[in-house]
Structures are given as structure tokens and as C-alpha cells.
Design a protein around this motif. Sequence first.
Motif, PDB file in Angstrom:
ATOM      1  N   VAL A 159      -7.528   9.921  -3.252  1.00 33.68           N
ATOM      2  CA  VAL A 159      -7.480   9.912  -4.638  1.00 33.68           C
ATOM      3  C   VAL A 159      -6.943   8.518  -5.091  1.00 33.68           C
ATOM      4  N   PRO A 160      -7.617   7.848  -5.800  1.00 33.47           N
ATOM      5  CA  PRO A 160      -7.403   6.561  -6.329  1.00 33.47           C
ATOM      6  C   PRO A 160      -6.324   6.856  -7.324  1.00 33.47           C
ATOM      7  N   LEU A 161      -5.288   6.982  -7.099  1.00 39.54           N
ATOM      8  CA  LEU A 161      -4.299   7.445  -8.177  1.00 39.54           C
ATOM      9  C   LEU A 161      -3.788   6.255  -8.917  1.00 39.54           C
ATOM     10  N   GLY A 162      -3.722   5.183  -8.440  1.00 41.57           N
ATOM     11  CA  GLY A 162      -3.463   3.767  -8.927  1.00 41.57           C
ATOM     12  C   GLY A 162      -4.613   3.415 -10.359  1.00 41.57           C
ATOM     13  N   LYS A 163      -5.716   3.568  -9.635  1.00 36.93           N
ATOM     14  CA  LYS A 163      -6.572   3.105 -10.569  1.00 36.93           C
ATOM     15  C   LYS A 163      -6.938   4.276 -11.874  1.00 36.93           C
ATOM     16  N   LEU A 164      -6.398   5.593 -11.440  1.00 37.42           N
ATOM     17  CA  LEU A 164      -6.501   6.645 -12.694  1.00 37.42           C
ATOM     18  C   LEU A 164      -5.504   6.324 -13.569  1.00 37.42           C
ATOM     19  N   LEU A 165      -4.290   6.015 -12.930  1.00 33.95           N
ATOM     20  CA  LEU A 165      -3.047   6.008 -13.923  1.00 33.95           C
ATOM     21  C   LEU A 165      -3.221   4.639 -14.651  1.00 33.95           C
ATOM     22  N   ARG A 166      -3.626   3.540 -14.030  1.00 38.87           N
ATOM     23  CA  ARG A 166      -3.813   2.258 -14.678  1.00 38.87           C
ATOM     24  C   ARG A 166      -4.845   2.295 -15.939  1.00 38.87           C
ATOM     25  N   ALA A 167      -5.654   3.101 -16.078  1.00 34.34           N
ATOM     26  CA  ALA A 167      -6.654   3.242 -16.981  1.00 34.34           C
ATOM     27  C   ALA A 167      -6.048   3.805 -18.428  1.00 34.34           C
ATOM     28  N   GLY A 168      -4.824   4.411 -18.068  1.00 31.75           N
ATOM     29  CA  GLY A 168      -3.961   4.894 -19.319  1.00 31.75           C
ATOM     30  C   GLY A 168      -2.852   4.202 -19.656  1.00 31.75           C
ATOM     31  N   THR A 169      -2.621   3.202 -19.059  1.00 32.73           N
ATOM     32  CA  THR A 169      -0.933   2.526 -19.036  1.00 32.73           C
ATOM     33  C   THR A 169      -1.095   1.033 -18.388  1.00 32.73           C
ATOM     34  N   ALA A 170      -0.406   0.302 -19.092  1.00 34.64           N
ATOM     35  CA  ALA A 170      -0.307  -1.059 -18.870  1.00 34.64           C
ATOM     36  C   ALA A 170       1.107  -1.448 -18.082  1.00 34.64           C
ATOM     37  N   LEU A 171       1.862  -0.466 -18.022  1.00 37.63           N
ATOM     38  CA  LEU A 171       3.263  -0.501 -17.351  1.00 37.63           C
ATOM     39  C   LEU A 171       2.894  -0.723 -15.885  1.00 37.63           C
ATOM     40  N   PRO A 172       3.813  -1.628 -15.114  1.00 41.22           N
ATOM     41  CA  PRO A 172       3.784  -1.801 -13.877  1.00 41.22           C
ATOM     42  C   PRO A 172       3.992  -0.420 -13.152  1.00 41.22           C
ATOM     43  N   LEU A 173       3.205  -0.205 -11.971  1.00 40.43           N
ATOM     44  CA  LEU A 173       3.131   1.033 -11.338  1.00 40.43           C
ATOM     45  C   LEU A 173       3.543   1.105  -9.820  1.00 40.43           C
ATOM     46  N   TYR A 174       4.374   1.991  -9.395  1.00 39.49           N
ATOM     47  CA  TYR A 174       4.749   2.030  -8.296  1.00 39.49           C
ATOM     48  C   TYR A 174       4.780   3.529  -7.770  1.00 39.49           C
ATOM     49  N   VAL A 175       4.005   3.882  -6.504  1.00 40.71           N
ATOM     50  CA  VAL A 175       3.938   5.170  -6.120  1.00 40.71           C
ATOM     51  C   VAL A 175       4.417   5.213  -4.594  1.00 40.71           C
ATOM     52  N   ASP A 176       5.092   6.450  -4.205  1.00 38.89           N
ATOM     53  CA  ASP A 176       5.299   6.657  -2.872  1.00 38.89           C
ATOM     54  C   ASP A 176       5.597   8.135  -2.758  1.00 38.89           C
ATOM     55  N   ASN A 177       5.681   8.561  -1.326  1.00 38.47           N
ATOM     56  CA  ASN A 177       5.672   9.914  -0.971  1.00 38.47           C
ATOM     57  C   ASN A 177       6.901  10.340  -1.569  1.00 38.47           C
ATOM     58  N   GLY A 178       7.071  11.605  -2.238  1.00 39.15           N
ATOM     59  CA  GLY A 178       8.105  12.224  -2.711  1.00 39.15           C
ATOM     60  C   GLY A 178       9.555  12.340  -2.002  1.00 39.15           C
ATOM     61  N   ALA A 179       9.346  12.466  -0.556  1.00 37.55           N
ATOM     62  CA  ALA A 179      10.446  12.803   0.363  1.00 37.55           C
ATOM     63  C   ALA A 179      10.932  11.276   0.718  1.00 37.55           C
ATOM     64  N   LYS A 180      10.209  10.236   0.381  1.00 38.96           N
ATOM     65  CA  LYS A 180      10.570   8.655   0.709  1.00 38.96           C
ATOM     66  C   LYS A 180      11.473   8.264  -0.652  1.00 38.96           C
ATOM     67  N   THR A 181      11.030   8.922  -1.860  1.00 40.93           N
ATOM     68  CA  THR A 181      11.749   8.622  -3.144  1.00 40.93           C
ATOM     69  C   THR A 181      13.140   9.191  -3.120  1.00 40.93           C
ATOM     70  N   LEU A 182      13.038  10.430  -2.583  1.00 43.48           N
ATOM     71  CA  LEU A 182      14.358  11.265  -2.668  1.00 43.48           C
ATOM     72  C   LEU A 182      15.049  10.525  -1.296  1.00 43.48           C
ATOM     73  N   GLY A 183      14.666   9.987  -0.269  1.00 39.63           N
ATOM     74  CA  GLY A 183      15.573   9.310   0.558  1.00 39.63           C
ATOM     75  C   GLY A 183      16.260   8.087   0.001  1.00 39.63           C
ATOM     76  N   GLN A 184      15.463   7.475  -0.636  1.00 35.93           N
ATOM     77  CA  GLN A 184      16.306   6.153  -1.271  1.00 35.93           C
ATOM     78  C   GLN A 184      17.058   6.441  -2.278  1.00 35.93           C
ATOM     79  N   ALA A 185      16.855   7.597  -3.044  1.00 36.99           N
ATOM     80  CA  ALA A 185      17.877   8.103  -4.035  1.00 36.99           C
ATOM     81  C   ALA A 185      19.076   8.523  -3.391  1.00 36.99           C
ATOM     82  N   GLU A 186      19.038   9.417  -2.199  1.00 38.23           N
ATOM     83  CA  GLU A 186      20.468   9.683  -1.701  1.00 38.23           C
ATOM     84  C   GLU A 186      21.033   8.655  -0.924  1.00 38.23           C
ATOM     85  N   MET A 187      20.162   7.474  -0.468  1.00 37.25           N
ATOM     86  CA  MET A 187      20.817   6.600   0.155  1.00 37.25           C
ATOM     87  C   MET A 187      21.434   5.561  -0.520  1.00 37.25           C
ATOM     88  N   TRP A 188      21.162   5.657  -1.947  1.00 37.29           N
ATOM     89  CA  TRP A 188      21.766   4.512  -2.889  1.00 37.29           C
ATOM     90  C   TRP A 188      22.834   5.204  -3.746  1.00 37.29           C
TER      91      TRP A 188
END
Length: 405
Positions: A181-210
Motif C-alpha cells: 500500500v503506497p501509504l505515503g503517497k496517499l497521505l501526501r495527497a491530503g497534507t503538506a505536513l512532513p510524514l513519518y511512518v513506522d511499524n506500531g510496535a517500533k513506535t511503542l518501543g521508542q516511546a517506552e525507551m525514551w
Amino acid sequence: MTAPGKQTVRDLRRGSRAILLRRVYFDGPISRQELGPATGLSAGSISNVTAELLADGLLEECGSVESEGGRPRILLRVPPGAAHLIGVDVGETQVRVALFDLALTELAASDHPLTDCGHDVAHVVELVLGGVAEVLHRTGADPASVLGVGVGVPGIVEQGAPVDDGLGITVHSQTIGWDAVPLGKLLRAGTALPLYVDNGAKTLGQAEMWYGAGRGARHAVIALFGSGVGACVIVDGARFRGATSSAGEWGHTRVHVGGRRCRCGSRGCLEAYVGAEALLERWGRAPAGASEKAGLAALLAAAEAGDPATGELLDEAAEYFGSAIADLVNLFNPERIVIGGWAGLLLGPRLLPGIRRAAADYALHFPHAQTTITLGTLGPDAVTVGAATLPLSHFLDSGGDPRPR
């Protein structure tokens, strides 16, 4: 033209800003005098970089402390209101969008259950973009103040080229039916804000580590226990991604050869035995029409009330979970294993003793003795917080450069 591998003055300045900004962010309020030993920068560099960051509004003076025999030392911190971050959790049952300040204080949130349309890609994109617009409108935050939108998704994320402004971000998730799924392209069509996407477990991991139960560890595994199961492996302080960013698909490792059919299409996966969806399916007594969270709460209540069959189901789940943790101990030798996710935090107090016993039984004794197993501390919405750390991480690593990747 600069020779390959040779740093320019601009590179060195950016590196110094990043070192100092990161140190103040995580350890502030802190004085200039303390920043010397903490960063390894010279007094002159600290003075110059601090002056730049103060002029840019990325640092502020916030009081003073007495010093021995000299003038009071002025304390510095990163002002929480200097910018905003948006975190998005594309979960198994809902899409959650939240706006944060730089201190990761939640300012507004928008929750959208995934019902009849499920994970239809167009529907999910619509919910994400609508949620972003909603939290900005409700707070009156200037979109120009937003450092970026971080999105946590189930599945494997291909990041694309660093210079494509997120357009090349592609998601592969068998469990929800997403194939390239080209999620970046689909989201970019609706927003000019910078986009960052990652696996949910990896984002959870970064939050718990920080900010949470992983803080201070250099080698850890953060387990996401929700509708499904995943993990973020931390090696020497950094998230281990593997060759194609698919490392951490722990829920799809085998615990029973030829066992129950998993949502991924295979058999005997850990997720097919301990994921919330699998537990409810195996229990078979959830109230009609109840949400997954309500169903799991009912299952837990039945076990706590002494229902033997329900208790046996949870005891078995704890053993499967603990044996799979033993594999993590044997493979990665972590000093800490943190169990998070909404289901993990709901069932954790009941399952943790059994998980620990099984891990001790199945792991090699020496590495197990070096490992602690604990619950996450950031609550059931930690994936959203972790998603917001994606643009924050870029901001800190760039020394406060607001431009996208």
C-alpha cells in the motif's frame, strides 16, 4: 564540491546543535556548565550553539541554581510550546490521532473506531487526514508549528528514499490485507505536513525507551500485545530493523508446529494463541456486539471470578507468551523486556507471574538471570505517543531543523 565523507563546517555545526539539543531535551533543565561534561563540546562551542538555539526559540532560560563561590548557574530547557507534533495510531480496532507539544503532553485527540469498512485503505487515509484536521482545529494550533505527522501501522514499512518527502513509504500487512500500500503517497495527497511512518510496535518501543519502562536500558525488547502481537528489538540503544525493516514480527514466530490458523495465513503463530482477537475466539463467550476491549475485559472478569475454563485459557496464554519471551532472551540477550499494548496492560497483572515462570523454565539460565520482565508504563495509547516521536527524533537529530527527512 565537498569530497565524499568529508564534513563541512555546516555539518559540524549541525552535529553540535544536535548533540546539545538532544541533551537538553532529555536531561533539562540543565546549566551550560553541566553541558560540557555531558556533551564533550568545548565551552566556546556550547556558548555559540546555545546562543543560536536561544535565538531560534528552541531553548529557553528557566531559572537558576546556586554555584559554589560564583554566580548562579542559569538553567536551560527546550520550551514545550516551541513546536507541535502529531501522532497517529492505525490500530486493529481504531484510528487515533493526537496533537502534542514538545514535552509530549497531549493537547487534543481524535478517536475513530474501525467498524464496517475495517482497514479499507481509502477509509483509513480519510480517518487519518480528518483526525489531523480535527486536532489542529480544536486547539487552534498553527500548521506551520507542526514538525510532522508520525504514523504507527501494523505490518512492515518500506521507508523509500530519504529525499522523496514520504512519497515512497509503502506498507505490507498481511493481517489487515494491505499488500504494498503506497501509504505515503496517499497521505501526501491530503497534507503538506512532513510524514513519518513506522511499524506500531517500533513506535511503542521508542516511546517506552525514551519516556517509560525501557529508559536507561541499552539492550531491550518492547513487546506490543494488542489484537495481535509484535516486538521492537533494541540493540545498543537503537531499534533493530533488519534488512528490509521487518525485524520484530515476533507474533508470527512458531509456538506450535501445525497449530491454529493465524490471521497471516500460517499456522501455529504466537499471535494465534495469545493475541486478543485469538483469545476471544478461543474463549467463545464474549457478549454479543461487544468491542474487542470490552470482550477481553469480560474474559478477565470471568477468570477473576473463578471460572476454571477461563482461568486455564489465560494460564495457557501466559505459558505460550513466556516461552516466546524465552526465545527472545536466548536470541537477543536483552537486559529488559517490557510488555505494553492495551491488551498487555489489561491482562498483564494477571498474566505476568505465569509469563515470568514460563520464561524462567524455557530460557537458558545465564541470560535469563540478566533479564527483567516488566509492564509498560505509558498506558494503552503509547503507540500514539511513539508515533509522535518519529518527527521529534528527526527534529533532535537535525539540531532543530524543521525540514522533512
